[in-house]
Design a protein around this motif. Structure first.
Motif, mmCIF file in Angstrom:
data_model
loop_
_atom_site.group_PDB
_atom_site.id
_atom_site.type_symbol
_atom_site.label_atom_id
_atom_site.label_comp_id
_atom_site.label_asym_id
_atom_site.label_seq_id
_atom_site.Cartn_x
_atom_site.Cartn_y
_atom_site.Cartn_z
ATOM 1 N N GLN A 67 0.835 -1.201 0.000
ATOM 2 C CA GLN A 67 0.000 0.000 0.000
ATOM 3 C C GLN A 67 0.874 1.257 0.000
ATOM 4 O O GLN A 67 0.587 2.236 -0.692
ATOM 5 N N ASP A 78 3.932 1.477 -1.245
ATOM 6 C CA ASP A 78 4.517 1.607 -2.577
ATOM 7 C C ASP A 78 3.530 2.252 -3.542
ATOM 8 O O ASP A 78 3.906 3.100 -4.353
ATOM 9 N N LYS A 79 2.267 1.870 -3.445
ATOM 10 C CA LYS A 79 1.251 2.437 -4.326
ATOM 11 C C LYS A 79 1.075 3.929 -4.044
ATOM 12 O O LYS A 79 0.998 4.739 -4.967
ATOM 13 N N THR A 80 1.020 4.285 -2.764
ATOM 14 C CA THR A 80 0.868 5.699 -2.389
ATOM 15 C C THR A 80 2.049 6.512 -2.888
ATOM 16 O O THR A 80 1.878 7.611 -3.443
ATOM 17 N N TYR A 81 3.253 5.969 -2.707
ATOM 18 C CA TYR A 81 4.452 6.676 -3.160
ATOM 19 C C TYR A 81 4.421 6.889 -4.660
ATOM 20 O O TYR A 81 4.711 7.987 -5.150
ATOM 21 N N ARG A 82 4.062 5.837 -5.423
ATOM 22 C CA ARG A 82 4.055 5.941 -6.882
ATOM 23 C C ARG A 82 3.021 6.949 -7.364
ATOM 24 O O ARG A 82 3.270 7.712 -8.294
ATOM 25 N N VAL A 83 1.863 6.952 -6.707
ATOM 26 C CA VAL A 83 0.819 7.913 -7.089
ATOM 27 C C VAL A 83 1.289 9.337 -6.820
ATOM 28 O O VAL A 83 1.140 10.225 -7.666
ATOM 29 N N LEU A 84 1.869 9.561 -5.634
ATOM 30 C CA LEU A 84 2.348 10.898 -5.303
ATOM 31 C C LEU A 84 3.543 11.297 -6.175
ATOM 32 O O LEU A 84 3.718 12.474 -6.488
ATOM 33 N N PHE A 144 3.899 10.412 -9.312
ATOM 34 C CA PHE A 144 3.272 10.818 -10.576
ATOM 35 C C PHE A 144 2.686 12.227 -10.445
ATOM 36 O O PHE A 144 2.908 13.095 -11.305
ATOM 37 N N ILE A 145 1.940 12.459 -9.350
ATOM 38 C CA ILE A 145 1.354 13.788 -9.117
ATOM 39 C C ILE A 145 2.456 14.838 -8.985
ATOM 40 O O ILE A 145 2.346 15.938 -9.512
ATOM 41 N N LYS A 188 12.354 6.276 -12.874
ATOM 42 C CA LYS A 188 11.174 5.735 -12.210
ATOM 43 C C LYS A 188 10.172 5.091 -13.166
ATOM 44 O O LYS A 188 9.409 4.211 -12.778
ATOM 45 N N GLU A 216 11.780 3.703 -1.322
ATOM 46 C CA GLU A 216 11.440 3.384 -2.704
ATOM 47 C C GLU A 216 12.663 3.613 -3.567
ATOM 48 O O GLU A 216 12.916 4.707 -4.026
#
Length: 407
Positions: A9, A11-17, A19-20, A132, A198
């Motif tokens: 979870q 890792d997903k939050t980090y990747r989304v942020l 991208f943002i 990334k 990450e």
């Protein structure tokens, strides 16, 4: 199991942020500069500057790009991408704030800080994307160049309505673009804090002993392509409203024409890198985009009707957005890995923005000499032909530092 789920979870939050964060950085790469163009006449008259000196408000950031670009990869190597990106956004926010104070010294000093901040973000983004998102370089380049274009166009279109329509003045019209920088700072503070959790690949960007990029003919051609297309872009951002105003268009309408030029180019910003990524050679795209530049500036040179001015502005918008997005794509496509992408980005932007920095000052000087836009526009047509020439070399299916032979 719970630890694994929490890590997943995270890792997903980090990747989304992440991208943002990339998109928010893209939002900040142009408004601090493009908001100047429609206001340049107002600032000139209010402060009491000549055309060539007020052109420094566009050229100073580009000079900062040229100075800072070779240094940025070394800083990132020592302190991480995330930390230096955060510093870049902080410098940008300081610069935007400083130049909104009624002192000529702060106007120019703040503009220089704006350039330093944008330079850092400009250089790091291609390397971050290559690191990334190595399998999605073309797509991510399309997304961030389009995001950049959206805010750039909005800044051009809103400058006059904020300054005169809302009677807030040119200082507040410039200061408002500090908000995206502040938002970006918070996001990259988080990314910097959590970067150690990450890790993708370890990158040692540039060591002086192995800095071979400056000996690569292809890297020089990529740099020339980037610099000359940037010359066209920043001259147009600075002087298109004044050119249109000289043809009889009111300055507010001219500002919205500049905004329309950038909005109309958004599809090209998105699709050109995607299309370029599907082909081994990008030469046909170079020819199409550069030809549009020649046609567009030739239309402005004729400029004998409102319809001609609108059509020419549209064609220029498509050409400038497409060539800029292609230049960004070349930084990743002509490199084999994130290290080379960062090194090529630093070199290309250092040399490229030396050329670009001369644009607004030089064109303003030509107008001061002639009091006509004919000679400046002929100069832009010649530059567009040079963009085509260097683009044909940069568009070859070769890598820098790889013998530069066919792959």
């Amino acid at each position: 199991m719970e630890l694994h789920q929490n890590t997943k979870q995270y890792d997903k939050t980090y990747r989304v942020l992440l991208f943002i964060g990339i998109i928010v950085v893209a939002f900040n790469l142009r408004p601090a500069i493009t908001s100047i163009g429609p206001l340049i006449g107002i600032i000139r008259d209010d402060v009491g500057l000549s055309n060539w000196s007020v052109g420094l408000l566009t050229s100073l950031p580009l000079i900062a790009f040229a100075i800072m670009s070779p240094i940025v990869p070394r800083l990132a190597n020592r302190y991480t991408n995330e930390r230096i990106m955060m510093v870049g956004l902080i410098l940008l926010a300081i610069g935007i704030s400083a130049r909104s104070i009624s002192l000529i010294s702060l106007l120019f000093a703040g503009t220089l800080f704006v350039g330093l901040g944008i330079a850092i973000c400009n250089v790091l983004l291609p390397g971050v994307i290559k690191d990334k998102f190595p399998a999605r370089v073309a797509l991510m380049t399309s997304l961030y160049s389009t995001a950049m274009g959206i805010f750039a166009a909005a800044a051009s279109g809103l400058s006059i309505p904020i300054a005169t329509g809302m009677d807030l003045g040119w200082k507040l019209a410039l200061l408002i673009w500090c908000l995206p920088a502040i938002i970006g700072i918070f996001i990259w503070v988080y990314l910097n804090k959590n970067n150690n959790k990450e890790q993708t690949e370890e990158i040692n960007y540039i060591n002086p002993s192995e800095n071979r990029m400056w000996k690569s003919p292809l890297a020089w051609h990529v740099a020339a392509f980037m610099g000359l297309q940037s010359f066209l872009f920043y001259v147009t951002i600075s002087w298109l409203p004044e050119i249109l105003h000289d043809y009889g268009m009111d300055i507010a309408h001219a500002g919205w024409m500049l905004s329309m030029m950038q909005f109309i180019g958004l599809p090209a910003s998105f699709f050109v890198p995607v299309i370029a990524g599907k082909f081994k050679s990008q030469r046909p795209i170079v020819v199409i985009m550069a030809s549009c530049s020649v046609i567009g500036y030739s239309g402005l040179l004729l400029g004998n009707s409102y319809v001609m001015l609108v059509i020419s502005t549209v064609i220029i918008g498509i050409a400038l957005s497409g060539t800029f997005a292609l230049a960004l794509a070349f930084l990743g496509m002509r490199a084999k890995n994130a290290k080379q992408a960062a090194e090529l980005s630093g070199m290309a932007q250092a040399l490229g923005y030396v050329l670009a920095a001369a644009g607004p000052i030089f064109i303003g000087y030509l107008y001061d000499l002639t009091h006509l836009w004919a000679i400046p526009l002929i100069t832009l047509i010649i530059i567009a032909l040079m963009v085509m020439a260097f683009g044909l070399s940069a568009g070859r299916d070769v890598y820098v530092l790889d013998g530069e032979s066919q792959n």
